[in-house]
Design an enzyme around this catalytic site. Structure first.
Site, PDB file in Angstrom:
ATOM      1  N   GLN A  59      -7.536  -5.257   9.907  1.00  0.00           N
ATOM      2  CA  GLN A  59      -6.290  -4.541  11.373  1.00  0.00           C
ATOM      3  C   GLN A  59      -6.606  -3.722  11.246  1.00  0.00           C
ATOM      4  OE1 GLN A  59      -2.500  -5.098   8.843  1.00  0.00           O
ATOM      5  NE2 GLN A  59      -3.246  -5.318   7.512  1.00  0.00           N
ATOM      6  N   ARG A 103       3.018 -10.404  10.684  1.00  0.00           N
ATOM      7  CA  ARG A 103       3.912  -9.714  10.618  1.00  0.00           C
ATOM      8  C   ARG A 103       4.878 -10.476  10.509  1.00  0.00           C
ATOM      9  NH1 ARG A 103       2.357  -5.572   9.948  1.00  0.00           N
ATOM     10  NH2 ARG A 103       0.204  -6.661   9.402  1.00  0.00           N
ATOM     11  N   LYS A 125       0.483  -1.183  -0.146  1.00  0.00           N
ATOM     12  CA  LYS A 125       0.161  -0.005   0.023  1.00  0.00           C
ATOM     13  C   LYS A 125       1.003   1.415   0.149  1.00  0.00           C
ATOM     14  CE  LYS A 125      -0.283   0.777   4.675  1.00  0.00           C
ATOM     15  NZ  LYS A 125      -1.481   1.311   6.074  1.00  0.00           N
ATOM     16  N   THR A 126       1.392   1.429   0.273  1.00  0.00           N
ATOM     17  CA  THR A 126       3.119   2.292   0.490  1.00  0.00           C
ATOM     18  C   THR A 126       3.720   2.194  -0.791  1.00  0.00           C
ATOM     19  OG1 THR A 126       3.654   2.013   2.981  1.00  0.00           O
ATOM     20  CG2 THR A 126       5.152   3.156   2.187  1.00  0.00           C
ATOM     21  N   ASP A 153      -4.415   6.942   5.512  1.00  0.00           N
ATOM     22  CA  ASP A 153      -3.927   5.969   5.485  1.00  0.00           C
ATOM     23  C   ASP A 153      -4.654   4.965   6.969  1.00  0.00           C
ATOM     24  OD1 ASP A 153      -2.430   3.582   5.151  1.00  0.00           O
ATOM     25  OD2 ASP A 153      -0.250   4.133   5.795  1.00  0.00           O
ATOM     26  N   GLU A 154      -4.169   3.526   6.859  1.00  0.00           N
ATOM     27  CA  GLU A 154      -4.614   3.095   8.123  1.00  0.00           C
ATOM     28  C   GLU A 154      -6.136   3.614   8.801  1.00  0.00           C
ATOM     29  OE1 GLU A 154      -3.161   0.741   9.351  1.00  0.00           O
ATOM     30  OE2 GLU A 154      -1.031   0.589   8.584  1.00  0.00           O
TER      31      GLU A 154
END
Length: 754
Positions: free
Chosen positions: A311, A662, A50-51, A280-281
């Site tokens: 998430q 992770r 996504k970044t 974002d997020e």
């Protein structure tokens, strides 16, 4: 001039020509980059790049503007241009400068783009990568956290709300100190009203946009005795912050939203300014953050939110998953793009994670997949107790290290900080270097907070809280009674504490201490003048010397005090780092703003070669080749409070999904037949989340689980020859005895913690 059919062909060719620039992205990533206009929801799964998408999307906006997402065709375009662009879109051959000129349609100036992330580290990474791609122009993009963006807005216009533009920012520790003082002065028992709990109520009230007086009135009308007491603390808390010209973290966003809502000129300025807003997020936003983002995007409604409903793990902080789940209802006609290809983990890890999260009902739904190989199956180790579990983790890490892995390739995740103790002990016994994220931060160390308090008072003399911290630190013969007397005078006179100290001779009650108080205020006055003229690093050196703080630590000459002095001087590194990135107008106020908004995750240095230990919440946004999730037991993970509560259990399952994703290559889960925690021994069943992992993705080792009361451990051998299991006689674990057995040949550096 082109006819209608040719215009359609041209806009299609233009999109195709621009798309060639992003051909290295997968189809869904490319769609997200090229969709520039209107509301857009990007459901970005863990490890889906996504970044990368955000960076390329911003690059597209700055280079081509609306070109990839608009049917509009400029009048100047000719049939020859159409033929050229169609050929370029098909083959990539042709004059690049001509292609760029034909594809450009109102390119976005960098200062018209607002990109909000949740940590300073993420914002810094975004800026660095944008600068590498776009050059110095990228520095003008508003890439920051919610709080940093709000501070920038407030410094410009907060006076419209009656506050000083030189306000101080209180961190959580500062806020707790104020709450404790309020409870004491209101004669409210801390045991019945724990300060942290009270601060939580205040925070939730602010998230609901309830100011103190309004909240008190609501509680009194409801007749709720307990909440009315808390509301009275809230009123007193805000009064003290007002007098100190201070804002807490919640105030920063609350007052920005109030400013935008109440002042049309401010709202219009920012809605005109920000042509594109990216958040974002988004699954972790609370009510205030939603109001802020939607208001700022209200001008053009080019509103792109990126997040993953699977998430969303910060409900306890006020985050509401509804913000992302209801985005399509709030913005009719918005486009939804799912980024499901994972570039991080192996297939076993992803399919196990998908299987767990699939049990949640409140989700949009998506399935992560990867082109990477199957990798190793997940490992579930059932330990005898928490000591056995910790040594198992240490043994696996030592084994990896002996085979060439780095310490930093490993992370140990736990549900609560109390679980870290036994793992720390095992690491120390085995010489494994480690670092705890979420332990004492550099900026939370007493000596560092002391120096920051000096800087804060010099920047804002009305900051009574920081002033009481430093007035007799180092000792100057100004006792607690003198300070209390000065505080009483300040309250009586309606002035700041510093104003009383600066004029101590005017008050008979302070006559005996007046000379010492005058000496202190004189020193602070001279330092304040120097702060206006000296470079910040030079001034800080002067501050350390003039206050006597360095001399105090040097004179004690203990190992602890030498370390404290090193920390005091290390703050200079932070000052220099701030100056390097501060742009054209660095200032003491700017430095204080930056460090006030520093978070635990910002302190994670991925280049430091040590095992990382942290809670699962702290691990969000990070990745490691090898991950250990310890304490996978009912009552621990999921926590006891979540059992029987649907929303809480779904949050715990999302947390499990975050922890599992992770891991890049290896994922270990551990549980114990018996565990001592908080001084009590209990036997918990393995976590339901373990049961939700299909057997084809999981290998079990260690002991079989037994219900409480069963006498035999029923041990089964591990599949790994290096871990033979518990031996009652010699207490050996993981192939490496607790005492007397040698670790692998590769030498281990000394352990260090925190």
């Amino acid at each position: 001039m082109l006819d209608q059919e040719q215009k359609l062909r041209f806009s299609k060719a233009r999109r195709g020509a621009i798309a060639r620039e992003f051909a290295h992205l997968n189809p869904e990533q490319q769609r997200a980059v090229l969709a520039t206009e209107g509301p857009l929801l990007l459901l970005a799964g863990a490890g889906s790049g996504k970044t990368t998408v955000l960076i390329h999307r911003i690059a597209n906006l700055m280079k081509y503007g609306r070109g990839s997402d608009s049917p509009e065709v400029p009048e100047r375009v000719t049939e020859d241009d159409l033929r050229f662009l169609e050929e370029y879109a098909a083959s990539g051959a042709g004059d690049r400068a001509r292609q760029e000129a034909l594809c450009r349609l109102e390119p976005a100036a960098p200062w018209t783009i607002l990109a909000i992330t949740f940590t300073n580290k993420a914002a810094g990474e975004l800026k660095e990568r944008l600068e590498r791609m776009l050059g110095p122009a990228a520095n003008d993009i508003w890439a920051s956290t919610f709080h940093s963006a709000c501070v920038r807005i407030l410094r410009r216009d907060i006076e419209k709300l009656g506050f000083s533009s030189s306000f101080t920012i209180y961190d959580t520790d500062d806020s707790l100190r104020v709450v404790k003082d309020c409870l004491k002065d209101l004669n409210i028992d801390e045991k019945q009203f724990p300060p942290r709990s009270v601060l939580g109520y205040i925070s939730r009230a602010k998230d609901a946009m309830k100011l103190a007086e309004e909240y008190l009135a609501d509680c009194e009308r409801a007749g709720d005795f307990r909440l009315t007491k808390i509301a009275k603390v809230y009123v007193e808390y805000q009064r003290r912050l007002w007098e100190a010209s201070a804002l807490d973290f919640d105030d920063i966003i609350l007052h920005t939203v109030r400013l935008l809502q109440q002042h049309e000129d401010v709202r219009a300025f920012y809605q005109r300014k920000f042509r594109y807003v990216l958040i974002d997020e988004y699954q972790d936003t609370n009510n205030l953050q939603y109001l802020l983002a939607s208001t700022l995007a209200g001008g053009y409604e080019n509103f792109c939110v990126v997040g993953d409903d699977d998430q969303s793990i910060y409900r306890f902080r006020g985050a509401t998953i509804e913000n992302i789940l209801s985005f399509e209802e709030q913005y009719k006609g918005c486009r939804v793009i799912r980024l499901e290809e994972n570039y991080r983990s192996t297939r076993h890890i992803l399919e196990a994670s998908n299987a767990v999260i699939r049990n949640n009902q409140g989700r949009k739904g998506k399935e992560l997949w990867t082109r990477a190989g199957e990798g190793e199956k997940l490992q579930l180790y059932t330990a005898m107790n928490e000591n056995d579990e910790a040594q198992y983790v240490a043994a696996r890490i030592l084994e990896d290290y002996s085979q060439g892995r780095h310490w930093k390739d490993h992370a140990v995740l736990y549900r609560m900080n109390a679980q870290s103790n036994q793992v720390e002990q095992a690491f120390k016994r085995n010489g494994i270097p480690y670092r705890i994220i979420g332990g004492t931060r550099f900026f939370d160390r007493a000596e560092v907070k002391d120096m920051i308090a000096y800087l804060a008072v010099l920047n804002n003399p009305e900051d009574d809280l920081r002033l009481t911290r430093i007035i007799n630190n180092p000792p100057r013969g100004i006792g607690a009674k003198t300070v209390e007397t000065a505080q009483e005078i300040a309250r009586r006179e309606g002035v700041s504490l510093f104003a009383v100290i600066d004029n101590a001779r005017m008050y008979p009650e302070l006559d005996r201490a007046a000379a010492k108080l005058a000496q202190f205020s004189g020193m602070m006055g001279e330092l304040a003048q120097q702060a206006q003229t000296m470079p910040l690093p030079d001034f800080y050196e002067e501050l350390i010397a003039r206050t006597g703080y360095a001399v105090m630590l040097e004179s004690k000459n203990t190992v602890e005090d030498r370390t404290r002095l090193e920390n005091v001087r290390e703050l200079l590194t932070s000052i220099n780092g701030y100056l390097e990135n501060a742009g054209e107008e660095p200032s003491l106020a700017g430095f204080l703003d930056e460090i006030a908004l520093y978070t635990d995750l910002d302190s994670h240095d991925p280049d430091q070669d040590c095992v990382v230990m942290m809670t699962m919440h702290s691990a969000k946004g990070l990745e490691f080749p090898v991950v250990f999730v310890v304490g996978a037991e009912e009552g621990i993970f999921p926590g006891i409070r979540a059992i029987g509560e649907t929303e809480e259990m779904e949050e715990e399952r999302r947390l499990c999904y975050v922890a599992m994703t992770r891991a890049k290559e290896k994922l270990y889960l551990t549980c114990a037949n018996q565990r001592m925690l908080f001084g009590r021994t209990s036997s918990n069943r393995p976590s339901r989340f373990v049961d939700e992992i299909p057997t084809e993705h999981l290998e079990r080792s260690g002991r079989t689980f037994l219900d409480p009361g069963v006498g035999d451990w029923g041990g089964i051998p591990s599949r790994t020859s290096g871990y033979g299991g518990y031996q009652r006689g010699e207490q050996s674990y993981g192939g490496y005895a607790a005492r007397g057995s040698e670790a692998p040949q590769r030498p281990a550096p000394p352990s260090y913690g925190g």
